[in-house]
Design a protein around this motif. Structure first.
Motif, PDB file in Angstrom:
ATOM      1  N   UNK A  22      59.563 -13.189 -23.670  1.00  0.00           N
ATOM      2  CA  UNK A  22      58.896 -11.979 -23.205  1.00  0.00           C
ATOM      3  C   UNK A  22      59.536 -11.339 -21.982  1.00  0.00           C
ATOM      4  N   UNK A  23      60.859 -11.269 -21.969  1.00  0.00           N
ATOM      5  CA  UNK A  23      61.529 -10.531 -20.894  1.00  0.00           C
ATOM      6  C   UNK A  23      61.569  -9.072 -21.308  1.00  0.00           C
ATOM      7  N   UNK A  24      60.796  -8.221 -20.666  1.00  0.00           N
ATOM      8  CA  UNK A  24      60.632  -6.849 -21.082  1.00  0.00           C
ATOM      9  C   UNK A  24      61.601  -5.959 -20.332  1.00  0.00           C
ATOM     10  N   UNK A  25      62.654  -5.513 -21.032  1.00  0.00           N
ATOM     11  CA  UNK A  25      63.636  -4.679 -20.384  1.00  0.00           C
ATOM     12  C   UNK A  25      63.397  -3.230 -20.730  1.00  0.00           C
ATOM     13  N   UNK A 312      50.106 -11.316 -27.058  1.00  0.00           N
ATOM     14  CA  UNK A 312      50.940 -10.549 -27.980  1.00  0.00           C
ATOM     15  C   UNK A 312      51.035  -9.081 -27.575  1.00  0.00           C
ATOM     16  N   UNK A 313      50.023  -8.580 -26.886  1.00  0.00           N
ATOM     17  CA  UNK A 313      50.008  -7.163 -26.506  1.00  0.00           C
ATOM     18  C   UNK A 313      50.783  -6.891 -25.216  1.00  0.00           C
ATOM     19  N   UNK A 314      51.100  -7.933 -24.468  1.00  0.00           N
ATOM     20  CA  UNK A 314      51.732  -7.729 -23.167  1.00  0.00           C
ATOM     21  C   UNK A 314      53.076  -7.026 -23.305  1.00  0.00           C
ATOM     22  N   UNK A 315      53.221  -5.918 -22.632  1.00  0.00           N
ATOM     23  CA  UNK A 315      54.512  -5.254 -22.536  1.00  0.00           C
ATOM     24  C   UNK A 315      54.955  -4.475 -23.750  1.00  0.00           C
ATOM     25  N   UNK A 316      54.633  -4.963 -24.952  1.00  0.00           N
ATOM     26  CA  UNK A 316      55.108  -4.314 -26.167  1.00  0.00           C
ATOM     27  C   UNK A 316      54.047  -4.370 -27.261  1.00  0.00           C
ATOM     28  N   UNK A 317      52.983  -3.594 -27.108  1.00  0.00           N
ATOM     29  CA  UNK A 317      51.887  -3.622 -28.083  1.00  0.00           C
ATOM     30  C   UNK A 317      52.366  -3.328 -29.501  1.00  0.00           C
ATOM     31  N   UNK A 318      51.890  -4.125 -30.427  1.00  0.00           N
ATOM     32  CA  UNK A 318      52.189  -3.888 -31.830  1.00  0.00           C
ATOM     33  C   UNK A 318      53.472  -4.500 -32.339  1.00  0.00           C
ATOM     34  N   UNK A 319      54.235  -5.163 -31.465  1.00  0.00           N
ATOM     35  CA  UNK A 319      55.526  -5.703 -31.896  1.00  0.00           C
ATOM     36  C   UNK A 319      55.488  -7.203 -32.167  1.00  0.00           C
ATOM     37  N   UNK A 320      54.473  -7.899 -31.649  1.00  0.00           N
ATOM     38  CA  UNK A 320      54.381  -9.343 -31.822  1.00  0.00           C
ATOM     39  C   UNK A 320      52.981  -9.719 -32.293  1.00  0.00           C
ATOM     40  N   UNK A 321      52.835 -10.950 -32.780  1.00  0.00           N
ATOM     41  CA  UNK A 321      51.560 -11.421 -33.318  1.00  0.00           C
ATOM     42  C   UNK A 321      51.263 -12.824 -32.823  1.00  0.00           C
ATOM     43  N   UNK A 322      49.987 -13.211 -32.949  1.00  0.00           N
ATOM     44  CA  UNK A 322      49.660 -14.601 -32.632  1.00  0.00           C
ATOM     45  C   UNK A 322      50.323 -15.494 -33.665  1.00  0.00           C
TER      46      UNK A 322
END
Length: 553
Positions: A22-25, A312-322
């Motif tokens: 989860x490194x959000x660039x 999953x919503x942190x930083x990039x909503x909709x891109x990851x899942x549980x």
């Protein structure tokens, strides 16, 4: 995962990078009209490290320049982990196991040739296998132990092993042959191969410290007409990436853009696309060598207290899942997930169930604090790499979630080297990191659970179990899909019942692309390849060979 690697997608590369998690660039930018690329060219962000491009096209070097793999040197074959490990033929069109997995026969495509026009033969493959072993090289595609490699004829290679080698298949496929006539006598550890001769669809037309330019071969063996004639790969700073994407200065990128749907896709929904398909998972690793993490009920309680949907919503909503509690992603690894665990998800915390588990270990809720038999609150520290501010923030969110269950969690930021050392020496409480998938579940479970990997690979928690080691040995020696599924199901049961590590969310290969000038990109409906341009030979090249001009010409 948003801290995605910018190097070829191999097991050795991905395991270390997945642990960054989860490194959000990326940064905000004002959308402008896309100007796209030329009629037959494409500009791509390959993710060069630093501000200049190192000229090193040695496929055996761990410092090989991006564009070495796929563009110029190709692998024997690959596996599409987005489709459960589907075989992807390339230089080798097929393989056969014999002698109980102690011999593999590789069938090379007779069309394959080098960029100087000469034929690629079995002798080149045998030379490469022996070259890596004899010079003790450690290429990013990995190495494998074998007894003997033989060229049966010009297009057939036999490799024999001391014991069943089914589990080595992914690494064997990742082998990138070189022309023996040009590499004999070269020091594979130091040779920089400035003017490469490879079998790939592209040759290096121009090198500069700021950009590589590749030109399609007119004699490429696999496909006569390579649609993208020119690929430009400039240095792209993370701070300027989103702006360049929005302007159309780059049309394909593997950078992880924060809130990518809002920042990039929404600016031009028809042409701007972002897809971060799952290649592994993020886990909360418990240190099994110390209390209370040696108690399964504590581990279960902590896992039940997590809000995975929030993570999953942190930083990039909709891109990851549980993540499924087996540790396997049901979308990409569904082929291997046992039916009884198909719905083993826990997106939201389950406080009542968590408390029942804690209670089994003598913990009670007192004044909002979870107190053990010794009268002390359940407390621990998550260690994190100090350079990864977004990962630290994620850990703090995780700490707040567990606080609601009465657990006190601190987050300690340390230099990367100290985090690595503490993981190896089991001098920590909890660490959050990633694990990646392979062509079968073997490498995933081996990395996470094998006793011999305690403190390394992805067994960060120093988990040890003779039962699990025996199951892994059975899985390693099996080449039968039904047996692999059966043994994998038992390991999935261990993940669910024993919680050696708590699965959190999926990690994904970040990719953004522009369809204004080029169509045919992979997506969730047609996941024919991992979409990231750094994703390795068969992935990136499958995409470049599948693209077609948007105007239909």
């Amino acid at each position: 995962m948003s801290g995605t690697p910018r190097t070829p997608l191999t097991r050795s590369v991905l395991i270390g990078t997945a642990a960054l998690a989860l490194a959000l660039t990326g940064c905000s930018a004002t959308p402008t009209a896309s100007k796209g690329g030329g009629s037959d060219s494409l500009t791509v962000n390959l993710g060069f490290a630093g501000t200049t491009i190192n000229r090193n096209f040695n496929p055996f070097s761990l410092k090989a320049t991006q564009g070495t793999f796929g563009f110029q040197y190709e692998s024997l074959f690959g596996f599409n982990i987005l489709q459960g490990g589907k075989f992807v033929p390339w230089l080798a069109t097929a393989y056969d196991w014999s002698d109980g997995g102690k011999k593999i026969t590789l069938h090379l495509d007779p069309r394959a040739n080098w960029s100087d026009g000469s034929k690629l033969t079995a002798a080149d493959v045998v030379f490469t296998v022996d070259y890596i072993r004899d010079q003790k090289l450690q290429p990013s595609s990995g190495t494998f132990a074998y007894k003997k490699a033989t060229a049966v004829d010009a297009h057939t290679v036999e490799i024999t092993f001391a014991k069943p080698a089914y589990s080595k298949l992914n690494v064997i496929g990742g082998l990138t042959p070189v022309p023996a006539k040009l590499w004999k006598g070269k020091n594979g550890a130091t040779y920089t191969n400035l003017d490469p001769v490879g079998s790939g669809a592209y040759t290096l037309r121009q090198y500069s410290a700021q950009q590589l330019t590749f030109e399609a071969r007119d004699d490429y063996w696999k496909q006569k007409d390579v649609p993208v004639k020119t690929v430009k790969a400039p240095v792209v700073a993370g701070s300027s990436e989103i702006g360049k994407l929005l302007r159309g200065d780059i049309q394909w990128s593997g950078g992880a853009i924060a809130d990518v749907k809002k920042q990039y896709v929404s600016a031009d929904p028809e042409n701007h696309h972002a897809w971060y398909p799952t290649y592994g998972g993020l886990f909360m690793f418990f240190n099994h060598t110390k209390a209370p993490f040696d108690d399964v009920h504590v581990r279960k309680g902590l896992s039940l207290a997590v809000d995975r949907s929030e993570l999953a919503r942190l930083g990039n909503p909709g891109m990851f899942n549980d993540l499924n509690l087996t540790g396997l992603d049901t979308k990409t690894q569904g082929k291997w997930v046992d039916a009884q665990y198909a719905d083993a998800d826990q997106p939201k915390p389950e406080p009542a169930a968590a408390y029942k588990e804690f209670e089994k270990s003598g913990y009670q809720k007192k004044g909002g604090r979870l107190v053990g038999p010794d009268g002390k609150q359940l407390s621990f520290t998550i260690i994190e790499v100090s350079d990864f501010g977004d990962s630290i923030q994620r850990d703090k969110v995780l700490a707040e979630q567990l606080k609601k269950a009465g657990v006190k969690v601190d987050v300690q930021a340390l230099p990367s080297g100290q985090v690595d050392q503490r993981r190896r020496e089991a001098k920590f409480d909890v660490v959050v990191g990633g694990a990646v998938y392979g062509n079968t579940p073997f490498s995933f479970f081996q990395d996470m659970l094998a006793s011999k990997n305690a403190g390394v690979w992805c067994n960060y928690g120093h988990y040890k179990s003779k039962k699990v080691d025996a199951l892994l040995a059975d899985l390693e020696g099996s080449g039968d899909e039904a047996t692999i599924k059966k043994t994998s199901a038992e390991l999935q049961k261990v993940m669910v019942d024993d919680v050696p590590a708590a699965p959190l969310i999926t990690i994904g290969a970040s990719a953004e692309y522009n369809s204004e000038h080029w169509t045919g990109w992979p997506d969730e409906q047609n996941p024919y390849a991992n979409p990231a341009p750094w994703s390795g030979t068969t992935n990136a090249m499958s995409i470049l060979l599948n693209l077609r001009p948007a105007n239909g010409k």
